[in-house]
Design a protein around this motif. Structure first.
Motif, mmCIF file in Angstrom:
data_model
loop_
_atom_site.group_PDB
_atom_site.id
_atom_site.type_symbol
_atom_site.label_atom_id
_atom_site.label_comp_id
_atom_site.label_asym_id
_atom_site.label_seq_id
_atom_site.Cartn_x
_atom_site.Cartn_y
_atom_site.Cartn_z
ATOM 1 N N ALA A 233 -11.522 28.116 27.337
ATOM 2 C CA ALA A 233 -12.334 28.297 26.132
ATOM 3 C C ALA A 233 -12.820 26.942 25.629
ATOM 4 C CB ALA A 233 -11.519 29.000 25.057
ATOM 5 N N TYR A 234 -11.905 25.988 25.592
ATOM 6 C CA TYR A 234 -12.278 24.654 25.099
ATOM 7 C C TYR A 234 -13.239 23.964 26.077
ATOM 8 C CZ TYR A 234 -11.991 19.908 23.396
ATOM 9 O OH TYR A 234 -12.318 18.666 22.920
ATOM 10 N N ALA A 235 -13.080 24.278 27.368
ATOM 11 C CA ALA A 235 -13.903 23.613 28.385
ATOM 12 C C ALA A 235 -15.285 24.238 28.531
ATOM 13 C CB ALA A 235 -13.169 23.625 29.732
ATOM 14 N N ASP A 259 -6.975 29.275 10.655
ATOM 15 C CA ASP A 259 -6.252 28.299 9.840
ATOM 16 C C ASP A 259 -5.708 27.145 10.669
ATOM 17 O OD1 ASP A 259 -6.838 30.034 7.877
ATOM 18 O OD2 ASP A 259 -4.864 30.977 7.825
ATOM 19 N N ALA A 260 -5.072 27.471 11.798
ATOM 20 C CA ALA A 260 -4.463 26.390 12.575
ATOM 21 C C ALA A 260 -5.540 25.507 13.211
ATOM 22 C CB ALA A 260 -3.533 26.957 13.640
ATOM 23 N N TYR A 261 -6.573 26.136 13.763
ATOM 24 C CA TYR A 261 -7.573 25.330 14.472
ATOM 25 C C TYR A 261 -8.903 25.193 13.733
ATOM 26 C CZ TYR A 261 -4.397 25.092 18.417
ATOM 27 O OH TYR A 261 -3.314 24.826 19.221
ATOM 28 N N GLY A 262 -8.995 25.810 12.560
ATOM 29 C CA GLY A 262 -10.182 25.629 11.724
ATOM 30 C C GLY A 262 -11.474 26.129 12.349
ATOM 31 N N ILE A 263 -11.397 27.238 13.086
ATOM 32 C CA ILE A 263 -12.606 27.787 13.710
ATOM 33 C C ILE A 263 -13.149 28.905 12.817
ATOM 34 C CG2 ILE A 263 -13.432 29.103 15.715
ATOM 35 C CD1 ILE A 263 -11.040 27.403 17.156
ATOM 36 N N ASN A 264 -14.420 28.801 12.517
ATOM 37 C CA ASN A 264 -15.009 29.720 11.548
ATOM 38 C C ASN A 264 -15.280 31.092 12.176
ATOM 39 O OD1 ASN A 264 -16.378 30.906 9.489
ATOM 40 N ND2 ASN A 264 -18.191 29.577 9.626
ATOM 41 N N VAL A 383 -15.196 25.765 18.353
ATOM 42 C CA VAL A 383 -13.994 25.496 19.160
ATOM 43 C C VAL A 383 -14.017 24.067 19.692
ATOM 44 C CG1 VAL A 383 -13.064 25.992 21.471
ATOM 45 C CG2 VAL A 383 -13.373 27.832 19.838
ATOM 46 N N GLN A 384 -15.192 23.693 20.192
ATOM 47 C CA GLN A 384 -15.257 22.360 20.804
ATOM 48 C C GLN A 384 -15.261 21.247 19.768
ATOM 49 O OE1 GLN A 384 -18.500 22.559 23.692
ATOM 50 N NE2 GLN A 384 -17.059 23.319 25.230
ATOM 51 N N GLN A 385 -15.498 21.641 18.511
ATOM 52 C CA GLN A 385 -15.471 20.615 17.466
ATOM 53 C C GLN A 385 -14.132 20.527 16.756
ATOM 54 O OE1 GLN A 385 -18.853 21.699 15.149
ATOM 55 N NE2 GLN A 385 -20.243 20.358 16.279
ATOM 56 N N GLU A 387 -10.835 19.294 16.002
ATOM 57 C CA GLU A 387 -10.094 18.078 16.377
ATOM 58 C C GLU A 387 -8.698 18.404 16.866
ATOM 59 O OE1 GLU A 387 -10.689 14.881 16.834
ATOM 60 O OE2 GLU A 387 -12.807 15.338 16.489
ATOM 61 N N LYS A 388 -8.081 19.365 16.167
ATOM 62 C CA LYS A 388 -6.700 19.697 16.514
ATOM 63 C C LYS A 388 -6.639 20.349 17.899
ATOM 64 C CE LYS A 388 -2.839 22.089 14.371
ATOM 65 N NZ LYS A 388 -2.521 22.819 13.135
ATOM 66 N N LEU A 389 -7.585 21.256 18.139
ATOM 67 C CA LEU A 389 -7.585 21.913 19.443
ATOM 68 C C LEU A 389 -7.843 20.878 20.543
ATOM 69 C CD1 LEU A 389 -7.288 24.678 20.782
ATOM 70 C CD2 LEU A 389 -9.765 24.902 20.730
ATOM 71 N N LYS A 390 -8.722 19.959 20.252
ATOM 72 C CA LYS A 390 -9.032 18.903 21.213
ATOM 73 C C LYS A 390 -7.749 18.130 21.573
ATOM 74 C CE LYS A 390 -11.845 14.724 21.462
ATOM 75 N NZ LYS A 390 -12.740 13.880 20.673
ATOM 76 N N ARG A 391 -6.988 17.783 20.546
ATOM 77 C CA ARG A 391 -5.747 17.040 20.776
ATOM 78 C C ARG A 391 -4.771 17.863 21.627
ATOM 79 N NH1 ARG A 391 -1.740 16.067 17.439
ATOM 80 N NH2 ARG A 391 -2.544 17.378 15.785
#
Ligand SMILES: O=P(O)(O)OC[C@H]1O[C@](O)(COP(=O)(O)O)[C@@H](O)[C@@H]1O
Ligand SMILES: [Mn+2]
Length: 643
Positions: A233-235, A259-264, A383-385, A387-391
């Motif tokens: 998904a992130y890729a 909430d955890a990953y801040g995806i709207n 998703v790609q924006q 920051e937490k998911l990116k980390r």
């Protein structure tokens, strides 16, 4: 010999004494007993249960406490002390108010500090001082070393020792020290952690697990199919993205996304409100510990349908453009008769119920509405924006791989795809056939490529990530096909069955396991295969230790959703210098229960393998590296210092 390298090395070891010291240091490490490896798998977002297993080292912490204090402390005191070591902050908060004088509390502090120092000196006996130092709380290193090394040497040091402890207490540092010592103990009992896949999905807090893993002292990860879905998904894989949201909706975990990953999720919600209503097949699964209102439930039900339909539509073009995926049978939207509300799959026709096809044009069923397209594009952007998911995804990539060879064992989440005769299944990709280890390496290289090119959403590498989630010859999926559509819309359970790869019965066979170890260039007489992925149904008498101990399956159901099928609450595996032990965990109630009642759910142990001789660092992966270093230092010695 490459003298350039030796010259560089000589900058660090610029005297004969330094080289000699390092050689002796490394040589002595080689002769220490190997550190304890801890294996876990299929955590599925169950942060609390995972925390407990980490904090008690699958029972190792308590075992050490028992060894030392069984003759001097009561069972209750041991329980209490163990709870303090696992959850020091919580236990301290609780206990503090139970004393009616400061003096009594101070005595309690002194006793606990004394016990902890004793425990640490026991737990660290197989480590070098320098390794222990790294595990100590930074601000107290000097003091703890004084306490550790100066106590028993001469009895006349006793008053000195007492004095240090008294001083710590009178300066108000006791709690900080107890907390630090507790974490040191936890760290000392486990040298290295292996996570054999499936951190994500089903449970509520995978993000918190990721944070824990990021902070862990030594770790590797073998990706599970669910982890790869998140990586996908992130890729840039929209179909993987639709899947992770669908699963979160199904398990009432959309908080993770929002909430955890801040995806709207607002655009998806708007679409869902427009096209969908209530539908029993899409209501979120019940959590015993979560109360949601009817209105929330309805909203999730609608989102669940909206994203599931987007997922099915996104699958179709991939199946068509990648004929070598061999997934035509999964063109479910095309196979549906929208008039009759029925479908023919694998040669059998079934009536459909609980359908939600309002966004489908029967003449072009896989076509996304412009609104759907907009929603998934926005989601991907979001998703790609994150920051937490990116980390978290970067960490999964850095520490993770599809399989790992470690200290002679093969660690792999799912399987090695084979046919009924035990031959490695072959898959042709871009005109070349791959099987066994080569196939897995090829899969991994696509995954890494997709990750490195997040802007590409429809290229082969990105499609391959989805294949890893659901394809017949995926080493992570290990089943013929995923019957998600059938499970939503067909009541006949026969259609839900997902046929497993023959690997799953052939792995009971010793010869087969030997063959697979050989495929990975591991010594078949020494190595084991360590698997996750399929919950072991202990309740039905299934044995997690298979093929005479060559195969160990450690998915025991951390995932609450699967505990009724396994009958236990997860397995973990420990591998120390004495051998391997499988630990079965009983249902974990809550941290509060442990802190309050000392109710540490005791684990059953089974010896998988017993080393005839205690295994040393010399015989491990790290040992091999150290020996290379020693060899280099010997060369430096000859080159620079010995004439
Ligand atoms: O239990 P659910 O949510 O219906 O999910 C079932 C799906 O999960 C899978 O079992 C994959 O998840 P696991 O890796 O945990 O087994 C699929 O094979 C199956 O289609
Ligand atoms: Mn899995």
């Amino acid at each position: 010999m490459n003298t350039k390298y030796l010259d560089l090395l000589a900058e660090k070891y610029d005297s004969e004494e330094k080289v000699v010291t390092e050689i002796i240091n490394l040589e002595s490490i080689l002769d220490l007993p190997k550190g304890t490896e801890h294996f876990v798998s299929d955590l599925h977002g169950e942060y609390q249960a995972f925390q407990h297993v980490l904090r008690n080292g699958s029972g190792k912490v308590r075992e050490k406490i028992n060894d030392i204090f069984k003759d001097t402390l009561s069972e209750e005191d041991i329980n209490d002390f163990a709870a303090l070591v696992y959850y020091p902050e919580d236990k301290l908060k609780l206990i503090k108010h139970q004393f009616n004088s400061k003096q009594a509390l101070d005595e309690w502090y002194a006793e606990k500090i004394h016990h902890m120092i004793h425990l640490i000196s026991y737990a660290s006996s197989k480590y070098t001082r320098s390794k222990l130092r790294k595990a100590l709380p930074e601000q107290f290193v000097y003091i703890i070393e004084e306490l550790l090394y100066k106590t028993d040497e001469y009895t006349n040091k006793k008053p000195y020792y007492e004095k240090i402890v008294q001083k710590i207490i009178s300066l108000g540092q006791a709690e900080k020290l107890i907390i630090g010592l507790s974490y040191t103990t936890q760290r000392l009992v486990v040298d290295h952690l292996h996570v054999v896949g499936d951190i994500y999905d089903r449970g509520p807090e995978p993000d918190k697990i990721m944070e824990t893993l990021i902070g862990y002292h030594s770790i590797d990860i073998q990706w599970g199919n669910h982890d790869v879905l998140w990586i996908g998904a992130y890729a840039g894989s929209k179909v993987c993205l639709a899947n992770i949201i669908r699963i979160c909706a199904r398990y009432d975990n959309l908080d993770i996304i929002e909430d955890a990953y801040g995806i709207n999720l607002r655009p998806l919600l708007n679409l869902a409100e427009k096209y969908y209503g209530d539908n029993p097949a899409f209501r979120p699964k019940k959590h015993s510990d979560q109360n949601i209102t009817d209105q929330e439930k309805l909203q999730i039900t609608k989102i669940h349908q909206a994203i599931a339909m987007i997922q099915f539509k996104l699958e179709s073009p991939i199946i068509k453009r990648r004929s070598f995926f061999n997934m035509e049978e999964r063109l479910v939207l095309e196979k549906t008769d929208y008039e009759k509300q029925e479908i023919t799959v694998y040669g059998k026709t079934y009536p459909l119920e609980n359908t939600c096809f309002s966004t489908i044009d029967p003449s072009d069923p896989a076509k996304l509405l412009p609104e759907e397209e907009e929603v998934i594009d926005k989601l991907l952007l979001s998703v790609q924006q994150s920051e937490k998911l990116k980390r978290h995804m970067n960490f999964l990539m850095k520490k993770g791989s599809l399989y790992l060879k470690y200290n002679g064992n093969l660690l792999i989440h799912g399987c090695i795809p084979v046919d009924e005769n035990g031959n490695m299944e072959q898959m042709e990709i871009e005109g070349k056939a791959y099987k066994g280890r080569e196939l897995l390496d090829k899969f991994e290289s696509y995954l890494r490529h997709a990750f490195a090119h997040k802007e590409l959403t429809d290229d082969l590498a990105t499609d391959m990530v989805w294949y890893l989630w659901t394809g017949e010859y995926s080493s992570l999926f290990g089943k013929r096909a995923m019957t998600t559509f059938e499970r939503y819309f067909i009541s006949d359970k026969v259609s839900h069955k997902e046929e497993k790869n023959p690997y799953y019965y052939l792995r009971e066979n010793v010869e087969m396991c030997r063959k697979m170890l050989e495929e990975f260039e591991l010594d078949p007489s020494q190595g084991h295969i360590i698997n996750g992925h399929t919950p072991v149904k202990e309740i039905d008498g299934e044995n997690p230790i298979k093929a005479n101990g060559k195969m160990i399956v450690i998915d025991g159901g951390f995932s609450k959703a699967y505990q009724s099928t396994t009958g236990i609450a997860g397995y973990t595996l420990l591998y120390n210098s004495f051998g391997m032990q499988l630990v079965a965990h009983q249902h974990f109630n809550s941290k509060e229960d442990v802190v309050l009642n000392g109710a540490d759910v005791l684990s059953v142990r089974r010896v998988v393998d017993k080393e005839l001789e205690r295994k040393k660092v010399r015989e491990t992966n790290i040992g091999a590296k150290l020996q290379e270093e020693i060899e280099m230092l010997n060369q430096l010695m000859a080159y620079r210092y010995i004439n």
